[in-house]
Design a protein around this motif. Structure first.
Motif, PDB file in Angstrom:
ATOM      1  N   SER A 175       0.826  -1.213   0.000  1.00 50.03           N
ATOM      2  CA  SER A 175       0.000   0.000   0.000  1.00 50.03           C
ATOM      3  C   SER A 175       0.858   1.260   0.000  1.00 50.03           C
ATOM      4  O   SER A 175       0.621   2.209   0.772  1.00 50.03           O
ATOM      5  CB  SER A 175      -0.946   0.003   1.199  1.00 50.03           C
ATOM      6  OG  SER A 175      -1.801  -1.114   1.173  1.00 50.03           O
ATOM      7  N   SER A 176       1.878   1.282  -0.865  1.00 45.36           N
ATOM      8  CA  SER A 176       2.787   2.420  -1.054  1.00 45.36           C
ATOM      9  C   SER A 176       3.627   2.739   0.170  1.00 45.36           C
ATOM     10  O   SER A 176       4.179   3.837   0.285  1.00 45.36           O
ATOM     11  CB  SER A 176       1.996   3.674  -1.473  1.00 45.36           C
ATOM     12  OG  SER A 176       1.401   3.486  -2.731  1.00 45.36           O
ATOM     13  N   ARG A 177       3.743   1.791   1.096  1.00 45.29           N
ATOM     14  CA  ARG A 177       4.635   1.938   2.246  1.00 45.29           C
ATOM     15  C   ARG A 177       5.746   0.912   2.105  1.00 45.29           C
ATOM     16  O   ARG A 177       5.474  -0.291   2.112  1.00 45.29           O
ATOM     17  CB  ARG A 177       3.872   1.761   3.558  1.00 45.29           C
ATOM     18  CG  ARG A 177       2.940   2.933   3.865  1.00 45.29           C
ATOM     19  CD  ARG A 177       1.952   2.610   4.965  1.00 45.29           C
ATOM     20  NE  ARG A 177       1.287   3.798   5.453  1.00 45.29           N
ATOM     21  CZ  ARG A 177       0.293   4.413   4.822  1.00 45.29           C
ATOM     22  NH1 ARG A 177      -0.135   3.938   3.662  1.00 45.29           N
ATOM     23  NH2 ARG A 177      -0.260   5.500   5.329  1.00 45.29           N
ATOM     24  N   CYS A 178       6.990   1.387   1.985  1.00 39.46           N
ATOM     25  CA  CYS A 178       8.101   0.528   1.589  1.00 39.46           C
ATOM     26  C   CYS A 178       9.179   0.474   2.670  1.00 39.46           C
ATOM     27  O   CYS A 178       9.444   1.473   3.342  1.00 39.46           O
ATOM     28  CB  CYS A 178       8.713   1.026   0.284  1.00 39.46           C
ATOM     29  SG  CYS A 178       7.487   1.356  -1.024  1.00 39.46           S
ATOM     30  N   THR A 179       9.807  -0.680   2.799  1.00 39.75           N
ATOM     31  CA  THR A 179      10.818  -0.878   3.845  1.00 39.75           C
ATOM     32  C   THR A 179      12.250  -0.705   3.352  1.00 39.75           C
ATOM     33  O   THR A 179      13.183  -0.718   4.149  1.00 39.75           O
ATOM     34  CB  THR A 179      10.676  -2.271   4.468  1.00 39.75           C
ATOM     35  OG1 THR A 179      10.758  -3.259   3.431  1.00 39.75           O
ATOM     36  CG2 THR A 179       9.335  -2.412   5.190  1.00 39.75           C
ATOM     37  N   THR A 180      12.435  -0.553   2.039  1.00 40.05           N
ATOM     38  CA  THR A 180      13.746  -0.270   1.473  1.00 40.05           C
ATOM     39  C   THR A 180      13.649   0.994   0.635  1.00 40.05           C
ATOM     40  O   THR A 180      12.702   1.174  -0.129  1.00 40.05           O
ATOM     41  CB  THR A 180      14.256  -1.421   0.602  1.00 40.05           C
ATOM     42  OG1 THR A 180      14.423  -2.578   1.418  1.00 40.05           O
ATOM     43  CG2 THR A 180      15.596  -1.088  -0.054  1.00 40.05           C
ATOM     44  N   LEU A 181      14.636   1.867   0.794  1.00 37.38           N
ATOM     45  CA  LEU A 181      14.670   3.142   0.081  1.00 37.38           C
ATOM     46  C   LEU A 181      15.785   3.133  -0.955  1.00 37.38           C
ATOM     47  O   LEU A 181      16.873   2.619  -0.697  1.00 37.38           O
ATOM     48  CB  LEU A 181      14.899   4.271   1.097  1.00 37.38           C
ATOM     49  CG  LEU A 181      15.234   5.680   0.614  1.00 37.38           C
ATOM     50  CD1 LEU A 181      14.679   6.701   1.602  1.00 37.38           C
ATOM     51  CD2 LEU A 181      16.747   5.882   0.482  1.00 37.38           C
ATOM     52  N   TYR A 182      15.492   3.701  -2.118  1.00 37.13           N
ATOM     53  CA  TYR A 182      16.509   3.918  -3.142  1.00 37.13           C
ATOM     54  C   TYR A 182      16.618   5.416  -3.401  1.00 37.13           C
ATOM     55  O   TYR A 182      15.605   6.113  -3.494  1.00 37.13           O
ATOM     56  CB  TYR A 182      16.153   3.180  -4.434  1.00 37.13           C
ATOM     57  CG  TYR A 182      16.256   1.681  -4.285  1.00 37.13           C
ATOM     58  CD1 TYR A 182      17.464   1.026  -4.493  1.00 37.13           C
ATOM     59  CD2 TYR A 182      15.145   0.921  -3.917  1.00 37.13           C
ATOM     60  CE1 TYR A 182      17.570  -0.351  -4.344  1.00 37.13           C
ATOM     61  CE2 TYR A 182      15.244  -0.453  -3.749  1.00 37.13           C
ATOM     62  CZ  TYR A 182      16.460  -1.077  -3.965  1.00 37.13           C
ATOM     63  OH  TYR A 182      16.562  -2.440  -3.802  1.00 37.13           O
TER      64      TYR A 182
END
Length: 359
Positions: free
Chosen positions: A334-341
């Motif tokens: 739901s557009s909540r992510c645990t890895t960032l780029y």
């Protein structure tokens, strides 16, 4: 030092002094002056507060290695006189229109005055005269207003981390820049947010137009120009102790470094650990390479709409070093992510021909 001062007086459930005065003043502590390099002095009114009580609190709350850097100094003014000045300012009775005056006030422990800055654009001469007539109050003219990353005003220059919207998309501004070619200011954001000619607003305020976006998706970065830009980023949110920070420089982070990101939807999130600076992110548009990959122990690291927001570290309580701008996430629900780029600072400045605007 803040823990020491707070330990001397009763606080309410939100951590505010029940006295309504600046921290420690009701107990005779005027404040703390000094720096980590020169050492600190706790300024106290010894007629109110037994010096032994302060030293006991320091002994309990200051690490052993730091005790030799902390001393106690007697104030020149009484805590009661300073409290009276504080309450007089807070009562807003110095003129008939004092309740309509926009101002900020704080206790300066060095001068032992209440320092008041008023908004000169909206403060009447009567109100200024009334303020200047108060005892123990130092008055300066300035410009004040409540601002928000959701409607970032160009007054004084737009900030990074603001929510920016085009006719089709919400993204986040990265950080303000200076073009090396002509010295003009701009801002950066993620390249996938919009092509050249895309117009951006923050709330009702014009933020800029995308003027450069080359080699997307090899580089997911773009330059916005056409408005006024300032050297700060929004950092309000659960991850940071400061609601805004002044940018003092930029550089790529090292692997293992702990960083923060400030997106307009997640707001500030800190405690992200850099796992790589040579990661690759690919989708139907193609691949973006040599980018930052960072995680936050399984917690949310980036949300939809955060793209373009600044990645930064915190060299002090009020400043930021720019490390890059976010553009994608993984481990998403739901557009909540645990890895960032994120694009690296050196990649952004080298590719777009800019440097961070510093303050």
């Amino acid at each position: 030092m803040g823990v020491t001062v707070r330990a001397l007086e009763p606080l309410d459930a939100t951590g505010r002094p029940t006295s309504g005065l600046p921290f420690g003043l009701s107990q005779g502590v005027i404040g703390v002056i000094g720096t980590a390099s020169t050492g600190y002095k706790v300024v106290v009114d010894t007629q109110v507060l037994n010096e032994k009580k302060v030293r006991a609190a320091l002994s309990k709350n200051v690490p052993a290695a730091g005790k030799q850097m902390v001393g106690v100094e007697r104030s020149c003014r009484s805590a009661k006189a300073i409290a009276d000045a504080w309450n007089t300012v807070g009562a807003r009775a110095w003129s008939d229109d004092a309740n309509r005056t926009t101002f900020a006030a704080d206790l300066d422990p060095a001068s032992e005055n209440i320092v008041v800055e008023y908004d000169q654009a909206s403060t009447s001469p009567e109100s200024v005269e009334g303020l200047r007539g108060l005892t123990g109050v130092q008055v300066t003219a300035g410009g004040l207003e409540r601002t928000s990353r959701l409607s970032d005003t160009p007054k004084g220059g737009h900030w990074g981390g603001a929510r920016i919207s085009s006719s089709s998309k919400n993204c986040s501004a990265g950080f303000s820049v200076v073009r090396r070619s002509d010295g003009k200011r701009g801002s950066v954001t993620a390249g996938h947010c919009g092509g050249v000619g895309t117009e951006w607003k923050s709330g009702s305020n014009f933020y800029g137009t995308t003027s450069v976006r080359t080699n997307y998706p090899d580089y997911d970065q773009s330059l916005l120009t056409g408005s006024s830009y300032g050297p700060r980023i929004w950092t309000d949110g659960p991850g940071d102790s400061a609601s805004k920070r002044t940018v003092t420089g930029g550089a790529d982070p090292g692997v293992g470094a702990v960083i923060c990101q400030s997106g307009s939807f997640s707001t500030s999130l800190c405690g992200l650990t850099v796992r790589s600076t040579s990661a690759k992110y690919c989708d139907v548009d193609g691949c973006t390479t040599y980018v930052i990959r960072a995680t936050r122990g399984g917690q949310i690291a980036i949300m939809g709409g955060d793209s373009g927001g600044p990645v930064y570290s915190r060299p002090s309580s009020t400043t930021a070093t720019i490390r890059g701008i976010t553009f994608a996430g993984a481990g998403c629900t739901s557009s909540r992510c645990t890895t960032l780029y994120a694009e690296r600072y050196a990649s952004i400045t080298g590719h777009l021909g800019v440097r961070a605007l510093t303050g």
